[in-house]
Scaffold this motif. Structure first.
Motif, short mmCIF file in Angstrom:
data_model
loop_
_atom_site.label_atom_id
_atom_site.label_comp_id
_atom_site.label_asym_id
_atom_site.label_seq_id
_atom_site.Cartn_x
_atom_site.Cartn_y
_atom_site.Cartn_z
N VAL A 26 -1.70 8.02 3.12
CA VAL A 26 -1.88 6.74 3.80
C VAL A 26 -1.76 5.60 2.79
O VAL A 26 -1.09 4.59 3.04
CB VAL A 26 -3.23 6.69 4.55
CG1 VAL A 26 -3.58 5.26 4.95
CG2 VAL A 26 -3.19 7.59 5.78
N GLN A 27 -2.40 5.78 1.63
CA GLN A 27 -2.32 4.74 0.59
C GLN A 27 -0.88 4.54 0.13
O GLN A 27 -0.43 3.41 -0.05
CB GLN A 27 -3.22 5.11 -0.60
CG GLN A 27 -4.69 5.09 -0.27
CD GLN A 27 -5.15 3.75 0.26
OE1 GLN A 27 -4.87 2.71 -0.31
NE2 GLN A 27 -5.83 3.77 1.39
N GLY A 29 1.86 5.21 1.86
CA GLY A 29 2.58 4.60 2.96
C GLY A 29 2.31 3.11 3.08
O GLY A 29 3.21 2.31 3.33
N LYS A 30 1.06 2.71 2.86
CA LYS A 30 0.70 1.29 2.90
C LYS A 30 1.38 0.52 1.78
O LYS A 30 1.76 -0.64 1.96
CB LYS A 30 -0.82 1.11 2.79
CG LYS A 30 -1.56 1.43 4.06
CD LYS A 30 -3.05 1.20 3.87
CE LYS A 30 -3.83 1.52 5.13
NZ LYS A 30 -5.26 1.35 4.93
N SER A 31 1.55 1.14 0.64
CA SER A 31 2.13 0.44 -0.51
C SER A 31 3.57 0.02 -0.25
O SER A 31 4.06 -0.94 -0.84
CB SER A 31 2.05 1.28 -1.78
OG SER A 31 2.98 2.35 -1.74
N SER A 33 4.71 -0.07 3.11
CA SER A 33 4.71 -0.42 4.55
C SER A 33 5.54 0.55 5.39
O SER A 33 6.15 0.15 6.37
CB SER A 33 5.21 -1.86 4.76
OG SER A 33 4.40 -2.76 4.07
N GLN A 34 5.54 1.81 5.00
CA GLN A 34 6.32 2.80 5.75
C GLN A 34 5.68 4.18 5.60
O GLN A 34 5.86 4.85 4.57
CB GLN A 34 7.76 2.83 5.26
CG GLN A 34 8.67 3.80 5.98
CD GLN A 34 8.58 3.74 7.49
OE1 GLN A 34 7.89 4.55 8.09
NE2 GLN A 34 9.26 2.78 8.10
N PRO A 35 4.93 4.63 6.63
CA PRO A 35 4.26 5.93 6.54
C PRO A 35 5.23 7.11 6.40
O PRO A 35 4.90 8.10 5.76
CB PRO A 35 3.46 6.03 7.83
CG PRO A 35 3.87 4.91 8.69
CD PRO A 35 4.61 3.92 7.86
N PRO A 93 -5.27 6.31 9.87
CA PRO A 93 -5.79 4.93 9.87
C PRO A 93 -6.14 4.43 11.27
O PRO A 93 -6.97 3.54 11.42
CB PRO A 93 -4.65 4.10 9.29
CG PRO A 93 -3.66 5.04 8.74
CD PRO A 93 -3.90 6.37 9.38
N LYS A 94 -5.52 4.99 12.29
CA LYS A 94 -5.77 4.53 13.67
C LYS A 94 -7.00 5.18 14.29
O LYS A 94 -7.77 4.53 14.98
CB LYS A 94 -4.55 4.85 14.56
CG LYS A 94 -3.24 4.32 14.03
CD LYS A 94 -3.01 2.91 14.46
CE LYS A 94 -1.60 2.50 14.13
NZ LYS A 94 -1.53 1.31 13.34
#
Length: 149
Positions: A26-27, A29-31, A33-35, A93-94
């Motif tokens: 998740v971290q 993917g956030k970096s 902006s694309q999981p 995250p959801k």
């Protein structure tokens, strides 16, 4: 039972690393902006790790030619793994890690019972009985409790 203890501990550790993997992915993917990139990177790093392991154990790569005799359907396993990793990266995250993985485990158990009951994919037959259904009911109850609180 003693001979299975190592396998039981191994299974628990394998299960324990999944939420850690999800959080780290998740971290990542956030970096960017694309999981889905995080899933790709996870598989890339994992594949490199497995390749290194195969060299360490001196795997006979000439055996690779044996995969020609395998049904083409087995290659779907890689896509299923990619789907799973990408889905967890999107869902954690959801829904939160606990709810995500309790739902994942519930899904795994339902399909596992079907695979066992019919001996699908060459697995040994273990008939569904009321005790196994009770186990699924407890899992679903656990999912509901986790979701509520």
């Amino acid at each position: 039972m003693k001979s299975q203890l190592v396998y039981i501990i191994f299974a628990i550790v394998a299960g324990a690393v999944l939420p850690l993997q999800a959080g780290l992915n998740v971290q990542l993917g956030k970096s960017v902006s694309q999981p889905v990139f995080a899933a790709f990177a996870s598989f890339l790093v994992g594949s490199l790790g497995l390749l290194i392991y195969l060299f360490i154990i001196k795997f006979d790569f000439s055996l690779f030619s044996n995969v020609k005799s395998v049904s083409p359907i087995v290659w779907i396993a890689g896509l299923l793994g990619a789907f799973y990793v990408a889905a967890v990266i999107v869902l954690a995250p959801k829904l939160g890690t606990a709810l995500t993985f309790s739902l994942v485990v519930a899904g795994q158990m339902v399909i596992s019972l079907v695979l066992d009951h019919y001996g699908l994919l060459g697995l040994p037959v273990k008939t569904i009985n009321w005790q196994r259904f009770l186990g699924i009911a407890f899992l679903i109850a656990g999912v509901l409790l986790i979701r509520k609180f």
